[in-house]
Design an enzyme around this catalytic site. Structure first.
Site, mmCIF file in Angstrom:
data_model
loop_
_atom_site.group_PDB
_atom_site.id
_atom_site.type_symbol
_atom_site.label_atom_id
_atom_site.label_comp_id
_atom_site.label_asym_id
_atom_site.label_seq_id
_atom_site.Cartn_x
_atom_site.Cartn_y
_atom_site.Cartn_z
ATOM 1 N N PHE A 130 -0.037 8.497 9.829
ATOM 2 C CA PHE A 130 -1.330 8.062 10.334
ATOM 3 C C PHE A 130 -1.924 9.086 11.304
ATOM 4 C CE2 PHE A 130 -0.180 3.990 8.546
ATOM 5 C CZ PHE A 130 -1.406 3.458 8.177
ATOM 6 N N HIS A 131 -1.092 9.751 12.093
ATOM 7 C CA HIS A 131 -1.609 10.815 12.951
ATOM 8 C C HIS A 131 -2.180 11.957 12.105
ATOM 9 C CE1 HIS A 131 0.430 8.853 16.342
ATOM 10 N NE2 HIS A 131 -0.260 9.655 17.132
ATOM 11 N N GLU A 132 -1.510 12.281 11.031
ATOM 12 C CA GLU A 132 -2.004 13.353 10.156
ATOM 13 C C GLU A 132 -3.319 12.941 9.496
ATOM 14 O OE1 GLU A 132 -2.009 17.071 8.356
ATOM 15 O OE2 GLU A 132 -0.704 16.288 9.947
#
Length: 507
Positions: free
Chosen positions: A431-433
């Site tokens: 999700f950060h990516e």
């Protein structure tokens, strides 16, 4: 101070009462505390007639009429106590440590030193701000807040508004499932399709339309929040139906005392959940009694001020530093370290302001408007002794979601604890990516690698904590990794990759 004269029996009762006031002996440090003596003197003067004071060795009658025999040694003891700190009194009575010694430093109050640090911090940063303004001038312009390019991002705005259709579709599926119109395998398949489309649809829109990075990041954050809420609603509803449809009714009732509330899915509770500052769905939440309108207005003013401060730091400090730097992985290593360290301070300020604006101001404003009671959106992550503890305290809505819908389901399915933690970090890395790489149109997996790199750091900080049994070691490592090296390095990497991509596309 000289000794007081012995009392004269011929004196009046009032004068004798003044002279026979009890004086506390010097404490361990040799100092006298006569505050209580003054209070006793005032009280005695205000109680005339309640007590008859006589010479030592006589009978004293108190206010209740009880006779109290006083010993003759009282007068001599009072005489001994009628002096302050004498030159012959001992000045050193017991063993003491210096306040800053290792054995006593944590037993002292450091409020004065904390105030000194604040004063020095304000003075140093004020000088840097003045120096920066004298050198570069005011770099902020209106394009930072609004530009003509923002008007071209209307497809992303429409995409953000259309994300509400996915919870509506999930509600319809759950309503049919509760009425037993469709089978459970079909329900699961439909929910998988809905949740997958809820995250892929905004990714496609961002990649399809050339939007600004800030607009893309905002849309991806909304899409991820929508996906997490949607997953929680689906997972919770499935668990409710499992409890209701359980053949062992006694087991179901013992598992959930409020099972009578599970017999239907409620649309109003879903609507409230989609706008509430939480990621975990439930039928009802703790609510406050009323809305504090004045408090909300003050928080909104703070939100505007700190958002402007973030914009000032980004435009005035971070952008010039990044533009005047080279790719950190290409060139001199000392130059890269110098750029990272120079960027670390303004980046830390922006990160702290972002945390304060979103997790404290915005979520509390939203909770106040919705009368949402549970406002533990974060804990004291700044005191984290290990990296693992930081991730448990930093973002409580996400942490509760992971524990409820990922970690414990893994444990119930026989997955070991270490593997469950690794799965949680893997999901967080994905999700950060998505939130960074998709808006930047670059898939170098820097954010993914940065989050997965937390796993060995968790093991390292846990080992150091167990070895040294000192909270300062892990806390210092945490601050160095996140604030000094980690985040500035990611900023430089993504900035130069974005600039290189623009140059290549221009060719």
């Amino acid at each position: 101070m000289a000794l007081l004269d012995p009392p004269n029996i011929a004196e009046s009762t009032t004068a004798l009462r003044r002279r026979t006031t009890t004086v506390k002996p010097p404490d361990a440090d040799g100092y006298c505390d006569n505050s209580s003596s003054s209070n006793n003197n005032i009280n005695n003067n205000n109680e005339n007639g309640n007590e008859q004071i006589r010479a030592a060795g006589e009978v004293v009658t108190n206010a209740n009429g009880e006779k109290i025999e006083q010993k003759k040694g009282v007068e001599s003891q009072t005489s001994v106590l009628r002096y302050a700190y004498r030159p012959s009194s001992p000045a050193h009575r017991r063993i003491k440590e210096s306040p800053l010694s290792s054995d006593a430093i944590f037993k002292q109050s450091h409020a004065g030193l904390f105030n000194l640090c604040i004063v020095v911090l304000v003075a140093v940063n004020s000088r840097l701000i003045i120096e920066n303004l004298m050198k570069y001038g005011l770099l902020i312009n209106s394009n930072f807040w609004f530009s003509s390019r923002s008007l071209r991002d209307w497809p992303l705005l429409m995409c953000c508004l259309s994300l509400l259709l996915f919870p509506l579709a999930a509600y319809i599926v759950e309503k049919l499932a509760w009425k037993k119109r469709i089978l459970d395998p079909i329900v699961i398949a439909l929910h998988v399709i809905i949740t997958t489309a809820a995250i892929l649809y905004p990714v496609f829109m961002i990649l399809r339309f050339g939007s600004a990075v800030l607009s893309g990041v905002t849309l991806m954050l909304c899409a991820c929040i929508n996906w997490l809420k949607l997953t929680s609603f689906v997972h919770t509803s499935y668990d409710m139906r499992s409890l209701v449809n359980s053949t062992d009714k006694g087991e179901a009732e013992s598992t959930s005392p409020n099972i009578e509330l599970f017999y239907d899915v409620d649309f109003n509770s879903l609507v409230y959940f989609m706008v509430a500052p939480t990621l975990c769905y439930q039928r009802s939440y703790p609510r406050t009694a009323f809305i504090r309108k004045g408090w909300v207005l003050r928080q909104l003013i703070k939100l505007v001020i700190f958002t402007g401060f973030m914009g000032f730091i980004i435009e005035q400090y971070i952008n010039p530093i990044v533009k005047n730097s080279r790719h950190p992985l290409k060139g001199d290593i000392l130059y890269a370290i110098e750029r990272v360290l120079k960027l670390s301070v303004p980046n830390l300020y922006v990160w702290l302001c972002m945390f304060y604006c979103f997790f404290h101001l915005w979520l509390n404003i939203l909770a106040e408007l919705l009368r949402f009671g549970d406002r533990e959106f974060y804990k004291d992550w700044w005191n984290a002794q290990t990296i693992e503890e930081y991730w448990r305290l930093w973002n409580m809505p996400v942490h509760k979601w992971i524990v409820r819908h990922l970690y414990f389901p893994c444990l119930r399915n026989g997955i070991p604890r270490g593997s469950a933690i690794l799965i949680a970090f893997f999901m967080s890395a994905v999700f950060h990516e998505l939130c960074i790489a998709v808006p930047c149109h670059i898939f170098k997996f820097w954010a993914f690698i940065g989050i997965m790199f937390q796993v060995p750091l968790v093991l390292l900080t846990n080992y150091l904590q167990n070895k040294f049994q000192n909270s300062m070691v892990g806390n210092i490592i945490f601050w160095c990794i996140f604030s000094i090296f980690g985040q500035p390095m990611c900023v430089l990497l993504y900035y130069h990759d974005v600039m290189n991509q623009k140059v290549n596309n221009g060719k």
